[in-house]
Enzyme design. Structure first.
Site, mmCIF file in Angstrom:
data_model
loop_
_atom_site.group_PDB
_atom_site.id
_atom_site.type_symbol
_atom_site.label_atom_id
_atom_site.label_comp_id
_atom_site.label_asym_id
_atom_site.label_seq_id
_atom_site.Cartn_x
_atom_site.Cartn_y
_atom_site.Cartn_z
ATOM 1 N N TYR A 76 11.171 11.471 -5.948
ATOM 2 C CA TYR A 76 10.402 10.562 -5.090
ATOM 3 C C TYR A 76 9.673 11.340 -3.988
ATOM 4 O O TYR A 76 8.768 10.834 -3.343
ATOM 5 C CB TYR A 76 11.321 9.491 -4.501
ATOM 6 C CG TYR A 76 10.610 8.185 -4.200
ATOM 7 C CD1 TYR A 76 10.115 7.381 -5.213
ATOM 8 C CD2 TYR A 76 10.419 7.772 -2.883
ATOM 9 C CE1 TYR A 76 9.454 6.198 -4.933
ATOM 10 C CE2 TYR A 76 9.758 6.581 -2.590
ATOM 11 C CZ TYR A 76 9.286 5.805 -3.622
ATOM 12 O OH TYR A 76 8.621 4.634 -3.344
ATOM 13 N N VAL A 89 0.850 -1.199 0.000
ATOM 14 C CA VAL A 89 0.000 0.000 0.000
ATOM 15 C C VAL A 89 0.880 1.240 0.000
ATOM 16 O O VAL A 89 1.833 1.319 0.773
ATOM 17 C CB VAL A 89 -0.883 0.021 1.275
ATOM 18 C CG1 VAL A 89 -1.680 1.307 1.361
ATOM 19 C CG2 VAL A 89 -1.802 -1.191 1.321
ATOM 20 N N LYS A 123 8.741 6.137 3.267
ATOM 21 C CA LYS A 123 9.370 4.802 3.246
ATOM 22 C C LYS A 123 10.340 4.633 4.416
ATOM 23 O O LYS A 123 10.469 3.546 4.979
ATOM 24 C CB LYS A 123 10.076 4.554 1.909
ATOM 25 C CG LYS A 123 9.131 4.412 0.713
ATOM 26 C CD LYS A 123 8.067 3.335 0.921
ATOM 27 C CE LYS A 123 7.332 2.975 -0.344
ATOM 28 N NZ LYS A 123 6.145 2.124 -0.093
ATOM 29 N N TYR A 172 11.138 1.328 -0.903
ATOM 30 C CA TYR A 172 12.029 1.741 -1.994
ATOM 31 C C TYR A 172 13.293 2.382 -1.420
ATOM 32 O O TYR A 172 13.251 3.012 -0.357
ATOM 33 C CB TYR A 172 11.279 2.709 -2.942
ATOM 34 C CG TYR A 172 12.118 3.058 -4.131
ATOM 35 C CD1 TYR A 172 12.574 2.052 -4.987
ATOM 36 C CD2 TYR A 172 12.510 4.370 -4.390
ATOM 37 C CE1 TYR A 172 13.391 2.354 -6.063
ATOM 38 C CE2 TYR A 172 13.315 4.677 -5.475
ATOM 39 C CZ TYR A 172 13.756 3.662 -6.294
ATOM 40 O OH TYR A 172 14.571 3.961 -7.348
HETATM 41 P P1 NAI Z 1 -0.345 -0.130 -7.020
HETATM 42 O O1 NAI Z 1 -0.821 1.237 -7.360
HETATM 43 O O2 NAI Z 1 -0.819 -1.241 -7.875
HETATM 44 O O3 NAI Z 1 -0.646 -0.465 -5.480
HETATM 45 C C1 NAI Z 1 -0.828 0.518 -4.468
HETATM 46 C C2 NAI Z 1 -2.065 0.100 -3.687
HETATM 47 O O4 NAI Z 1 -2.283 0.898 -2.527
HETATM 48 C C3 NAI Z 1 -3.347 0.205 -4.543
HETATM 49 O O5 NAI Z 1 -3.985 -1.060 -4.635
HETATM 50 C C4 NAI Z 1 -4.192 1.191 -3.765
HETATM 51 O O6 NAI Z 1 -5.583 0.984 -3.915
HETATM 52 C C5 NAI Z 1 -3.692 0.932 -2.337
HETATM 53 N N1 NAI Z 1 -4.113 1.987 -1.428
HETATM 54 C C6 NAI Z 1 -3.907 3.332 -1.541
HETATM 55 N N2 NAI Z 1 -4.515 3.973 -0.527
HETATM 56 C C7 NAI Z 1 -5.109 3.035 0.253
HETATM 57 C C8 NAI Z 1 -5.891 3.082 1.445
HETATM 58 N N3 NAI Z 1 -6.182 4.253 2.056
HETATM 59 N N4 NAI Z 1 -6.350 1.914 1.968
HETATM 60 C C9 NAI Z 1 -6.054 0.719 1.384
HETATM 61 N N5 NAI Z 1 -5.310 0.618 0.256
HETATM 62 C C10 NAI Z 1 -4.849 1.761 -0.304
HETATM 63 O O7 NAI Z 1 1.249 -0.032 -7.111
HETATM 64 P P2 NAI Z 1 2.437 -1.007 -6.618
HETATM 65 O O8 NAI Z 1 3.649 -0.509 -7.292
HETATM 66 O O9 NAI Z 1 2.048 -2.425 -6.761
HETATM 67 O O10 NAI Z 1 2.589 -0.582 -5.092
HETATM 68 C C11 NAI Z 1 2.626 -1.471 -4.008
HETATM 69 C C12 NAI Z 1 3.696 -1.067 -3.014
HETATM 70 O O11 NAI Z 1 4.988 -1.271 -3.607
HETATM 71 C C13 NAI Z 1 3.651 0.403 -2.567
HETATM 72 O O12 NAI Z 1 3.961 0.477 -1.191
HETATM 73 C C14 NAI Z 1 4.781 1.007 -3.380
HETATM 74 O O13 NAI Z 1 5.298 2.194 -2.797
HETATM 75 C C15 NAI Z 1 5.782 -0.149 -3.326
HETATM 76 N N6 NAI Z 1 6.878 -0.058 -4.289
HETATM 77 C C16 NAI Z 1 6.597 0.136 -5.617
HETATM 78 C C17 NAI Z 1 7.633 0.283 -6.522
HETATM 79 C C18 NAI Z 1 7.322 0.579 -7.945
HETATM 80 O O14 NAI Z 1 8.210 1.082 -8.656
HETATM 81 N N7 NAI Z 1 6.136 0.286 -8.433
HETATM 82 C C19 NAI Z 1 9.057 0.189 -6.117
HETATM 83 C C20 NAI Z 1 9.230 -0.069 -4.702
HETATM 84 C C21 NAI Z 1 8.171 -0.177 -3.830
#
Ligand code: NAI
Length: 270
Positions: free
Chosen positions: A160, A95, A167, A150
């Protein structure tokens, strides 16, 4: 390929928004490895309806919860325990959201009300999730909790923005709660520090295309994909990693320990 690494295990997966999401890929892999899953996301994300495809594919119920709302989290854990007929073995906290990034605010000009919300959603939500599990005694002995982070928590990546601070706090909660849960119930809590990955949250970072290409060139093995990350999560939920806790685990093809690569030198010489 399945190794049955999670046979009989039960887990809650937060954050599968669409098929690009790291949580989505992880849910599929956990299912392949024999786990039973409960899926959850914010009510507003559920309204998109995409998650129902995943739920059908892995026969998982979907229970809405805003991670900043303690009543939602309590309801989620109670419903999940009822569904499983007992305790939970693993949690993926996937998240993140930055209001200042969304609103196009520069780091030197952030809005502090937005910032508080960012930290609540992206960092303290891990505390809220663990606290809810703790109060309900929802996690089984030798359970495993993984969150995603990250490297901007350790090093500056200017675009970022406030998520770097979010983070850093998230990794600190991982260590602090990891101590208490390890002591109480041998539950481990770790963060996986993932390469840039083309997802909805990832692509929200300004200049993401340049960012991901640079990381690709700066990593001896190239960027780790979302699928690779899902595999790593499976291994962290399995019984093969029981004594790993309170760690920030880099999953980035070697980026974090590379000074420079030949590919970057060649690009600079052009
Ligand atoms: P994503 O956008 O698919 O997932 C983020 C999720 O957080 C979404 O499903 C969203 O609905 C949920 N979310 C946001 N606010 C919320 C709330 N109030 N309650 C419940 N859920 C909530 O993107 P991704 O990349 O799969 O992100 C997942 C994690 O991975 C995040 O923590 C992101 O920072 C981390 N991450 C991502 C990287 C990237 O380059 N995509 C690199 C390193 C870490």
């Amino acid at each position: 390929m399945s190794y049955n690494l999670l046979k009989g295990k039960k887990g809650i997966i937060f954050g599968a928004l669409d098929e690009k999401s790291i949580a989505w890929k992880t849910a599929l892999r956990c299912h392949e490895e024999g786990a039973q899953i409960v899926l959850t996301n914010a009510p507003v994300a559920l309204r998109m309806g995409e998650i129902n495809k995943l739920a059908e594919a892995i026969q998982a119920p979907v229970i809405g919860a805003d991670v900043t709302n303690m009543d939602d989290l309590k309801n989620l854990f109670e419903a999940a325990m009822q569904h499983f007929g007992g305790g939970i073995d693993f949690i993926l906290h996937s998240v993140g959201m930055s209001l200042n990034v969304r609103k196009g605010k520069h780091y030197t000009d952030i809005d502090y009300a937005f910032n508080q919300k960012t930290l609540d959603i992206s960092s303290m939500s891990l505390h809220r999730v663990l606290r809810t599990a703790w109060d309900l005694d929802a996690l089984n002995e030798w359970g495993s909790v993984v969150t995603l982070t990250y490297i901007a928590a350790q090093r500056i990546f200017p675009d970022y923005n406030e998520m770097a601070d979010a983070k850093a706090l998230l990794e600190s909660v991982t260590r602090s709660f990891g101590y208490h849960y390890g002591n109480r119930k041998n539950v481990r809590v770790n963060s996986i520090s993932q390469s840039p990955t083309a997802t909805t949250a990832g692509s929200g970072v300004k200049g993401f295309d340049g960012f991901i290409k640079y990381a690709e060139k700066m990593s001896p093995m190239g960027n780790a994909s979302g699928e690779d990350c899902a595999n790593y999560c499976v291994s962290m939920f399995s019984d093969l990693t029981r004594m790993v806790t309170m760690q920030n685990l880099f999953h980035d093809g070697g980026f974090s320990f590379t000074g420079v690569t030949q590919a970057v030198i060649e690009a600079m010489e052009k």
